[in-house]
Write a protein that holds these residues in place. Structure first.
Motif, PDB file in Angstrom:
ATOM      1  N   SER A  33       1.077  -5.794  -5.418  1.00  0.00           N
ATOM      2  CA  SER A  33       0.335  -4.951  -6.566  1.00  0.00           C
ATOM      3  C   SER A  33      -0.821  -5.263  -6.939  1.00  0.00           C
ATOM      4  CB  SER A  33       1.512  -5.976  -7.672  1.00  0.00           C
ATOM      5  OG  SER A  33       0.795  -7.308  -7.941  1.00  0.00           O
ATOM      6  N   GLY A  34      -1.437  -5.895  -5.580  1.00  0.00           N
ATOM      7  CA  GLY A  34      -3.092  -6.254  -6.140  1.00  0.00           C
ATOM      8  C   GLY A  34      -3.541  -7.137  -7.536  1.00  0.00           C
ATOM      9  N   LEU A  35      -2.154  -7.694  -8.176  1.00  0.00           N
ATOM     10  CA  LEU A  35      -2.282  -8.676  -9.246  1.00  0.00           C
ATOM     11  C   LEU A  35      -2.696  -9.348  -8.385  1.00  0.00           C
ATOM     12  CD1 LEU A  35      -0.017  -7.061 -11.832  1.00  0.00           C
ATOM     13  CD2 LEU A  35      -2.461  -7.134 -11.276  1.00  0.00           C
ATOM     14  N   TRP A  36      -2.880 -11.170  -9.173  1.00  0.00           N
ATOM     15  CA  TRP A  36      -3.504 -12.397  -9.069  1.00  0.00           C
ATOM     16  C   TRP A  36      -2.216 -13.722  -9.953  1.00  0.00           C
ATOM     17  CZ3 TRP A  36      -7.659 -14.256  -6.070  1.00  0.00           C
ATOM     18  CH2 TRP A  36      -8.524 -13.392  -5.644  1.00  0.00           C
ATOM     19  N   ASP A  37      -1.767 -14.338  -8.849  1.00  0.00           N
ATOM     20  CA  ASP A  37      -0.754 -15.807  -8.895  1.00  0.00           C
ATOM     21  C   ASP A  37      -2.150 -16.652  -9.220  1.00  0.00           C
ATOM     22  OD1 ASP A  37       1.335 -14.503  -8.662  1.00  0.00           O
ATOM     23  OD2 ASP A  37       1.206 -15.355  -6.764  1.00  0.00           O
ATOM     24  N   VAL A  38      -2.708 -17.378 -10.450  1.00  0.00           N
ATOM     25  CA  VAL A  38      -3.767 -18.744 -10.455  1.00  0.00           C
ATOM     26  C   VAL A  38      -3.390 -19.092 -10.764  1.00  0.00           C
ATOM     27  CG1 VAL A  38      -5.964 -19.094 -11.087  1.00  0.00           C
ATOM     28  CG2 VAL A  38      -4.935 -16.636 -10.409  1.00  0.00           C
ATOM     29  N   ASN A  39      -2.887 -20.790 -10.342  1.00  0.00           N
ATOM     30  CA  ASN A  39      -2.595 -22.191 -10.420  1.00  0.00           C
ATOM     31  C   ASN A  39      -3.534 -22.661 -11.283  1.00  0.00           C
ATOM     32  OD1 ASN A  39      -0.337 -20.717 -10.731  1.00  0.00           O
ATOM     33  ND2 ASN A  39       0.253 -20.903  -8.870  1.00  0.00           N
ATOM     34  N   SER A  40      -3.177 -24.651 -11.692  1.00  0.00           N
ATOM     35  CA  SER A  40      -4.047 -25.534 -11.350  1.00  0.00           C
ATOM     36  C   SER A  40      -2.963 -26.491 -12.035  1.00  0.00           C
ATOM     37  CB  SER A  40      -4.884 -25.186 -12.761  1.00  0.00           C
ATOM     38  OG  SER A  40      -6.179 -26.769 -12.238  1.00  0.00           O
ATOM     39  N   ILE A  41      -3.056 -27.868 -11.052  1.00  0.00           N
ATOM     40  CA  ILE A  41      -2.220 -28.973 -11.554  1.00  0.00           C
ATOM     41  C   ILE A  41      -3.529 -30.277 -11.658  1.00  0.00           C
ATOM     42  CG2 ILE A  41       0.778 -28.621 -10.295  1.00  0.00           C
ATOM     43  CD1 ILE A  41      -0.279 -29.815  -7.863  1.00  0.00           C
ATOM     44  N   GLY A  42      -3.205 -31.532 -12.023  1.00  0.00           N
ATOM     45  CA  GLY A  42      -3.551 -32.290 -11.837  1.00  0.00           C
ATOM     46  C   GLY A  42      -3.690 -33.570 -12.442  1.00  0.00           C
TER      47      GLY A  42
ATOM     48  N   ASN B 252       0.581 -15.948 -13.624  1.00  0.00           N
ATOM     49  CA  ASN B 252       1.063 -14.934 -12.698  1.00  0.00           C
ATOM     50  C   ASN B 252       0.347 -13.208 -13.309  1.00  0.00           C
ATOM     51  OD1 ASN B 252       2.972 -14.047 -13.931  1.00  0.00           O
ATOM     52  ND2 ASN B 252       4.500 -14.841 -12.089  1.00  0.00           N
ATOM     53  N   GLY B 253       0.191 -12.069 -12.088  1.00  0.00           N
ATOM     54  CA  GLY B 253      -0.262 -10.502 -12.886  1.00  0.00           C
ATOM     55  C   GLY B 253      -1.633 -10.778 -13.299  1.00  0.00           C
ATOM     56  N   SER B 254      -2.587 -11.665 -13.602  1.00  0.00           N
ATOM     57  CA  SER B 254      -3.715 -11.443 -13.691  1.00  0.00           C
ATOM     58  C   SER B 254      -4.564 -10.165 -12.984  1.00  0.00           C
ATOM     59  CB  SER B 254      -4.812 -12.112 -13.841  1.00  0.00           C
ATOM     60  OG  SER B 254      -4.170 -13.513 -14.601  1.00  0.00           O
TER      61      SER B 254
ATOM     62  N   SER C 181     -10.645  -5.649 -10.518  1.00  0.00           N
ATOM     63  CA  SER C 181      -9.476  -4.926 -11.051  1.00  0.00           C
ATOM     64  C   SER C 181      -7.911  -4.399 -10.901  1.00  0.00           C
ATOM     65  CB  SER C 181      -9.874  -4.474 -12.583  1.00  0.00           C
ATOM     66  OG  SER C 181     -10.350  -4.699 -13.725  1.00  0.00           O
ATOM     67  N   ALA C 182      -7.487  -4.519 -10.731  1.00  0.00           N
ATOM     68  CA  ALA C 182      -5.643  -4.129 -10.372  1.00  0.00           C
ATOM     69  C   ALA C 182      -5.564  -3.099 -11.049  1.00  0.00           C
ATOM     70  CB  ALA C 182      -4.616  -5.265 -10.069  1.00  0.00           C
ATOM     71  N   PRO C 183      -4.732  -2.290  -9.991  1.00  0.00           N
ATOM     72  CA  PRO C 183      -3.826  -1.504 -11.431  1.00  0.00           C
ATOM     73  C   PRO C 183      -3.271  -1.813 -12.798  1.00  0.00           C
ATOM     74  CG  PRO C 183      -3.511  -0.491  -8.688  1.00  0.00           C
ATOM     75  CD  PRO C 183      -4.311  -2.171  -8.822  1.00  0.00           C
ATOM     76  N   ALA C 184      -3.040  -0.939 -13.411  1.00  0.00           N
ATOM     77  CA  ALA C 184      -2.703  -1.346 -14.963  1.00  0.00           C
ATOM     78  C   ALA C 184      -1.171  -2.143 -14.812  1.00  0.00           C
ATOM     79  CB  ALA C 184      -3.058  -0.422 -15.961  1.00  0.00           C
ATOM     80  N   GLY C 185      -0.764  -2.824 -15.111  1.00  0.00           N
ATOM     81  CA  GLY C 185       0.739  -3.369 -14.949  1.00  0.00           C
ATOM     82  C   GLY C 185       2.110  -4.459 -16.290  1.00  0.00           C
ATOM     83  N   PRO C 186       2.464  -4.994 -16.437  1.00  0.00           N
ATOM     84  CA  PRO C 186       2.777  -6.061 -16.667  1.00  0.00           C
ATOM     85  C   PRO C 186       2.071  -6.749 -17.608  1.00  0.00           C
ATOM     86  CG  PRO C 186       4.398  -5.804 -15.569  1.00  0.00           C
ATOM     87  CD  PRO C 186       3.164  -5.122 -14.862  1.00  0.00           C
ATOM     88  N   PRO C 187       2.012  -7.344 -18.757  1.00  0.00           N
ATOM     89  CA  PRO C 187       0.998  -8.373 -18.845  1.00  0.00           C
ATOM     90  C   PRO C 187       0.927  -9.841 -18.276  1.00  0.00           C
ATOM     91  CG  PRO C 187       2.471  -8.380 -20.686  1.00  0.00           C
ATOM     92  CD  PRO C 187       2.641  -7.214 -19.705  1.00  0.00           C
ATOM     93  N   ALA C 188      -0.566 -10.550 -18.063  1.00  0.00           N
ATOM     94  CA  ALA C 188      -0.741 -11.489 -17.438  1.00  0.00           C
ATOM     95  C   ALA C 188       0.255 -12.956 -18.383  1.00  0.00           C
ATOM     96  CB  ALA C 188      -1.817 -12.094 -17.035  1.00  0.00           C
ATOM     97  N   HIS C 189       0.750 -13.945 -17.346  1.00  0.00           N
ATOM     98  CA  HIS C 189       1.178 -14.447 -18.408  1.00  0.00           C
ATOM     99  C   HIS C 189       1.264 -16.365 -18.245  1.00  0.00           C
ATOM    100  CE1 HIS C 189       5.185 -13.414 -16.399  1.00  0.00           C
ATOM    101  NE2 HIS C 189       5.863 -14.669 -16.643  1.00  0.00           N
ATOM    102  N   ALA C 190       1.565 -16.868 -18.054  1.00  0.00           N
ATOM    103  CA  ALA C 190       0.884 -18.329 -18.393  1.00  0.00           C
ATOM    104  C   ALA C 190       2.032 -19.571 -18.533  1.00  0.00           C
ATOM    105  CB  ALA C 190       0.085 -18.567 -17.867  1.00  0.00           C
ATOM    106  N   THR C 191       2.574 -20.292 -17.882  1.00  0.00           N
ATOM    107  CA  THR C 191       3.679 -21.615 -18.417  1.00  0.00           C
ATOM    108  C   THR C 191       2.827 -22.666 -17.906  1.00  0.00           C
ATOM    109  OG1 THR C 191       5.277 -20.562 -17.519  1.00  0.00           O
ATOM    110  CG2 THR C 191       5.883 -22.839 -18.254  1.00  0.00           C
ATOM    111  N   ALA C 192       2.793 -24.163 -18.940  1.00  0.00           N
ATOM    112  CA  ALA C 192       2.164 -24.992 -19.329  1.00  0.00           C
ATOM    113  C   ALA C 192       2.842 -26.174 -18.717  1.00  0.00           C
ATOM    114  CB  ALA C 192       0.963 -25.375 -19.621  1.00  0.00           C
TER     115      ALA C 192
END
Length: 281
Positions: free
Chosen positions: A221-230, A246-248, A35-46
């Protein structure tokens, strides 16, 4: 679609991270599942579009702000290469196909580097996106195509340019400036052949999926961007789905966030009245 066990999911994500390491996309120190250091919560848009709905209107769930693309931009890079080939009155060369196919099916970064240079990098992608109707996508600087910035709304426009070519208002209905039927079929075929270990994301929603995923751990930040399209088939409906996040704290958490967001957004869209107008929730 069957739900992956925790062990199976861990194995698939480890394989995906290993793919990044072998292509030099991430430094080994940043590819850890810790896990990365604590930061702002992850969020997503669909963004979701039911192609079998009479209204054919996409719905955006969440704030439609810009996210890093990571490897989902590879669909956009291929679209740009195909548009340039169309302009020249030809099909992709054997060498171009040798780059395009691993770039989409295996998310090969070296192949993406080659096509990125061929299309003219930032200038080439920007020109293609103008023709495809993308209005909120900014190309990554220099060779950093994975840092292209985009919105879920723009990714829906790109998906429509590939999968919704028969719609009267789709970007692909702009004559000589759009992807032709052969180009659209080529992209969708490759997206239907993504290797099994990269078949997470929007595929969690339904069956018969054609997809492209992207994942990137930010050095700062050590945080992850994760995306999926299709495109997926859900209860007899063909749905286009784009989820950006982002932010995971880890890749696994990012994948879970993307899949939860996709399920919720598609369920809400399909439970709405036919012909519902586009909007944000």
């Amino acid at each position: 679609m069957p739900t992956l066990t925790t062990r199976a999911r861990t194995g698939l994500l480890a394989a995906a991270a290993a793919t990044l390491l072998t292509t030099g996309a991430l430094h080994p120190a940043t590819a850890s599942a810790a896990s990365a250091p604590a930061g702002p919560p992850a969020h997503a848009t669909a963004a979701v579009l039911d192609l079998d709905d009479s209204g054919r209107s996409p719905v955006v769930r969440g704030e439609d702000t810009a996210y890093d693309t990571a490897s989902i931009v590879k669909v956009d890079i291929l679209a740009a290469a195909l548009l340039q080939a169309q302009d020249a009155g030809r099909e992709l060369t054997a060498q171009e196909r040798a780059h395009a196919e691993p770039m989409i099916k295996q998310s090969d970064n070296a192949a993406a580097d080659a096509l990125w240079r061929q299309i003219g990098r930032t200038d080439g992608l920007t020109a293609a996106n103008k023709r495809l109707g993308l209005t909120s996508t900014t190309s990554g600087p220099g060779g950093k195509w994975g840092l292209t910035r985009t919105t879920a709304g723009d990714q829906m426009r790109l998906l429509r340019a590939v999968f919704d070519g028969d719609a009267d208002d789709a970007p692909a209905k702009t004559g000589a400036t759009a992807l032709n039927a052969g180009s659209r079929a080529y992209i969708s075929t490759l997206m239907n052949q993504v290797v099994p270990e990269q078949s997470w994301g929007v595929s969690a929603v339904g069956s018969r999926q054609s997809l492209k995923n992207g994942w990137l751990q930010r050095v700062t930040s050590g945080l992850w961007d994760v995306n999926s399209i299709g495109q997926v088939s859900v209860n007899g409906h063909r749905c286009l789905v784009a989820v950006l996040s982002n932010g995971s704290a880890s890749m696994a958490e990012g994948v879970d966030l993307v899949e939860r967001t996709a399920r919720t957004a598609v369920a809400q869209r399909l439970s709405g009245p036919p012909g519902a107008a586009a909007g944000r929730r």
